[in-house]
Design a protein around this motif. Sequence first.
Motif, PDB file in Angstrom:
ATOM      1  N   PHE A   1      -8.462  -4.140  25.773  1.00  0.00           N
ATOM      2  CA  PHE A   1      -8.559  -5.277  26.690  1.00  0.00           C
ATOM      3  C   PHE A   1      -8.239  -6.586  25.968  1.00  0.00           C
ATOM      4  N   GLU A   2      -8.746  -6.739  24.752  1.00  0.00           N
ATOM      5  CA  GLU A   2      -8.561  -7.968  23.989  1.00  0.00           C
ATOM      6  C   GLU A   2      -7.091  -8.210  23.647  1.00  0.00           C
ATOM      7  N   ARG A   3      -6.300  -7.148  23.575  1.00  0.00           N
ATOM      8  CA  ARG A   3      -4.892  -7.313  23.226  1.00  0.00           C
ATOM      9  C   ARG A   3      -4.047  -7.737  24.426  1.00  0.00           C
ATOM     10  N   ARG A   4      -4.660  -7.855  25.585  1.00  0.00           N
ATOM     11  CA  ARG A   4      -3.915  -8.189  26.801  1.00  0.00           C
ATOM     12  C   ARG A   4      -4.452  -9.497  27.378  1.00  0.00           C
ATOM     13  N   SER A   5      -4.007 -10.593  26.802  1.00  0.00           N
ATOM     14  CA  SER A   5      -4.604 -11.892  27.106  1.00  0.00           C
ATOM     15  C   SER A   5      -4.410 -12.304  28.562  1.00  0.00           C
ATOM     16  N   ARG A   6      -3.341 -11.892  29.200  1.00  0.00           N
ATOM     17  CA  ARG A   6      -3.086 -12.427  30.527  1.00  0.00           C
ATOM     18  C   ARG A   6      -3.988 -11.836  31.604  1.00  0.00           C
ATOM     19  N   ILE A   7      -4.763 -10.810  31.274  1.00  0.00           N
ATOM     20  CA  ILE A   7      -5.733 -10.315  32.259  1.00  0.00           C
ATOM     21  C   ILE A   7      -7.140 -10.812  31.954  1.00  0.00           C
ATOM     22  N   HIS A   8      -7.261 -11.742  30.996  1.00  0.00           N
ATOM     23  CA  HIS A   8      -8.565 -12.340  30.703  1.00  0.00           C
ATOM     24  C   HIS A   8      -8.917 -13.374  31.772  1.00  0.00           C
ATOM     25  N   LEU A   9     -10.203 -13.577  31.940  1.00  0.00           N
ATOM     26  CA  LEU A   9     -10.706 -14.564  32.887  1.00  0.00           C
ATOM     27  C   LEU A   9     -11.565 -15.591  32.168  1.00  0.00           C
ATOM     28  N   PRO A  10     -11.526 -16.849  32.613  1.00  0.00           N
ATOM     29  CA  PRO A  10     -12.518 -17.787  32.109  1.00  0.00           C
ATOM     30  C   PRO A  10     -13.871 -17.509  32.760  1.00  0.00           C
ATOM     31  N   GLY A  11     -14.928 -17.957  32.138  1.00  0.00           N
ATOM     32  CA  GLY A  11     -16.247 -17.803  32.737  1.00  0.00           C
ATOM     33  C   GLY A  11     -16.824 -16.416  32.552  1.00  0.00           C
ATOM     34  N   GLU A  12     -17.751 -16.071  33.428  1.00  0.00           N
ATOM     35  CA  GLU A  12     -18.514 -14.835  33.289  1.00  0.00           C
ATOM     36  C   GLU A  12     -17.693 -13.644  33.770  1.00  0.00           C
ATOM     37  N   THR A  13     -17.703 -12.574  32.999  1.00  0.00           N
ATOM     38  CA  THR A  13     -16.974 -11.356  33.341  1.00  0.00           C
ATOM     39  C   THR A  13     -17.884 -10.153  33.196  1.00  0.00           C
ATOM     40  N   TRP A  14     -17.387  -9.025  33.679  1.00  0.00           N
ATOM     41  CA  TRP A  14     -18.133  -7.774  33.558  1.00  0.00           C
ATOM     42  C   TRP A  14     -17.814  -7.057  32.258  1.00  0.00           C
ATOM     43  N   LEU A  15     -16.629  -7.279  31.737  1.00  0.00           N
ATOM     44  CA  LEU A  15     -16.209  -6.611  30.506  1.00  0.00           C
ATOM     45  C   LEU A  15     -15.568  -7.650  29.603  1.00  0.00           C
ATOM     46  N   GLY A  16     -15.977  -7.681  28.347  1.00  0.00           N
ATOM     47  CA  GLY A  16     -15.375  -8.601  27.396  1.00  0.00           C
ATOM     48  C   GLY A  16     -16.371  -9.597  26.864  1.00  0.00           C
ATOM     49  N   PRO A  17     -16.009 -10.288  25.797  1.00  0.00           N
ATOM     50  CA  PRO A  17     -16.902 -11.283  25.209  1.00  0.00           C
ATOM     51  C   PRO A  17     -17.052 -12.487  26.128  1.00  0.00           C
ATOM     52  N   GLU A  18     -18.051 -13.324  25.849  1.00  0.00           N
ATOM     53  CA  GLU A  18     -18.305 -14.476  26.702  1.00  0.00           C
ATOM     54  C   GLU A  18     -17.197 -15.523  26.580  1.00  0.00           C
ATOM     55  N   ALA A  19     -16.550 -15.597  25.430  1.00  0.00           N
ATOM     56  CA  ALA A  19     -15.491 -16.579  25.230  1.00  0.00           C
ATOM     57  C   ALA A  19     -14.380 -15.958  24.405  1.00  0.00           C
ATOM     58  N   PHE A  20     -13.183 -16.537  24.500  1.00  0.00           N
ATOM     59  CA  PHE A  20     -12.032 -16.024  23.783  1.00  0.00           C
ATOM     60  C   PHE A  20     -11.481 -17.111  22.874  1.00  0.00           C
ATOM     61  N   ASP A  21     -10.857 -16.691  21.789  1.00  0.00           N
ATOM     62  CA  ASP A  21     -10.251 -17.628  20.852  1.00  0.00           C
ATOM     63  C   ASP A  21      -8.877 -18.026  21.376  1.00  0.00           C
ATOM     64  N   PRO A  22      -8.658 -19.301  21.702  1.00  0.00           N
ATOM     65  CA  PRO A  22      -7.377 -19.708  22.287  1.00  0.00           C
ATOM     66  C   PRO A  22      -6.196 -19.384  21.385  1.00  0.00           C
ATOM     67  N   ASP A  23      -6.358 -19.535  20.069  1.00  0.00           N
ATOM     68  CA  ASP A  23      -5.242 -19.260  19.158  1.00  0.00           C
ATOM     69  C   ASP A  23      -4.860 -17.784  19.213  1.00  0.00           C
ATOM     70  N   GLU A  24      -5.863 -16.904  19.239  1.00  0.00           N
ATOM     71  CA  GLU A  24      -5.585 -15.469  19.298  1.00  0.00           C
ATOM     72  C   GLU A  24      -4.951 -15.103  20.633  1.00  0.00           C
ATOM     73  N   LEU A  25      -5.463 -15.703  21.717  1.00  0.00           N
ATOM     74  CA  LEU A  25      -4.897 -15.403  23.036  1.00  0.00           C
ATOM     75  C   LEU A  25      -3.447 -15.857  23.116  1.00  0.00           C
TER      76      LEU A  25
END
Length: 378
Positions: A193-217
Amino acid sequence: MDESRSGRMTVELLPARHGDAILLTWDGATGSHRMLVDAGPAWAYKDVHARMEEIAAEGALDLLVLTHIDADHVEGTIKLVNDAELPLIVDNVWHNSWDQLGDYLDAVHGEILAAIIKRRQIPWNVAFGGAAVVAPDEGPLPEVDLPGGLRLTVLGPTSGTLNRLAAEWIEVCEDAGLDLKSLDTEDDVLAAFERRSRIHLPGETWLGPEAFDPDELAADRAGTDRSVSNASSIVILAEYRGVRVLLAGDATPGELLPAARRLVAERGGDDGTFALTAFKLPHHGSEKNLNAELIRLLPARYYLISSNGGYFGHPDPTAIATVVKGAPDGAELVFNYATDITEPWNDEDLRTAYSYSVRYRNDDESSVRVVLCPGQMP
């Protein structure tokens, strides 16, 4: 289902860019009911989300169907199901993934969606005993009744198709560096999931960390998505009080034609056809997924085309010409985008010569909506 009763159903083509996001609404004794088929690519999620917020305020989704795991169908579905800030209740989901397919196998995006479904504890393929949504190679086609009187008939995929796709699905996962046998652990799915930045969401999610590193994304955006063959699409005939809608996903002629012939043989008229109220054309109107025999076997009042022409230039003129030439008089082409590709079909001389009409979504509308009533079939 008693087709003699009056009733109506609404079908909406949401602005899912080059993908599919199709909403069916029908009214039963217990109120309005809804089914969403796919949710487009990641880029379209803002518009899909806006319509789903409206649905969340009105009630639940009776069923969410992911036809297959191509990016322009599954990415938005992942974002939708993973959006913990969207108060949308999903009563059931149909999705063929590792848990259902066993020896058929699956691919990476499907496993990400599967992990979120498990986290949310959404009932999954319940009508099929938790197994794959599949049309048996022999015997009657599966029929499933939803609340409010909607009946679904599954025309595809067949078990033979899923078997033939297994090798390709394994290769997709191997190319992504994902060992399917390790997917019992959420850490492996989360890594994918982490390798696919374009399916990430801001805010609260059901799967994934609470925040993402913008540089990595930002760095991840250079990657590309892989998809399985369109032949694995779940193909559904939805019927409600005399209204018939065929939702063909991205099914190939090799799968859809045998299914259409089978439907005609089991339930067709004396003229050797099975008349539809609406036909959602396969693969966004690709010339490689549609032919004259399909149009002849499945005549319809409305032909639904979901695409803005992005990426692949759909719908192909060859495909729309096949529809216009073979469709019954008075048929209507329904496009969810007015583009350089779709607007030429609104030419008055063409419409007059081939006896059809055209409808587009207005820019200020959340979808293009067609109210389907009994008696609208050719």
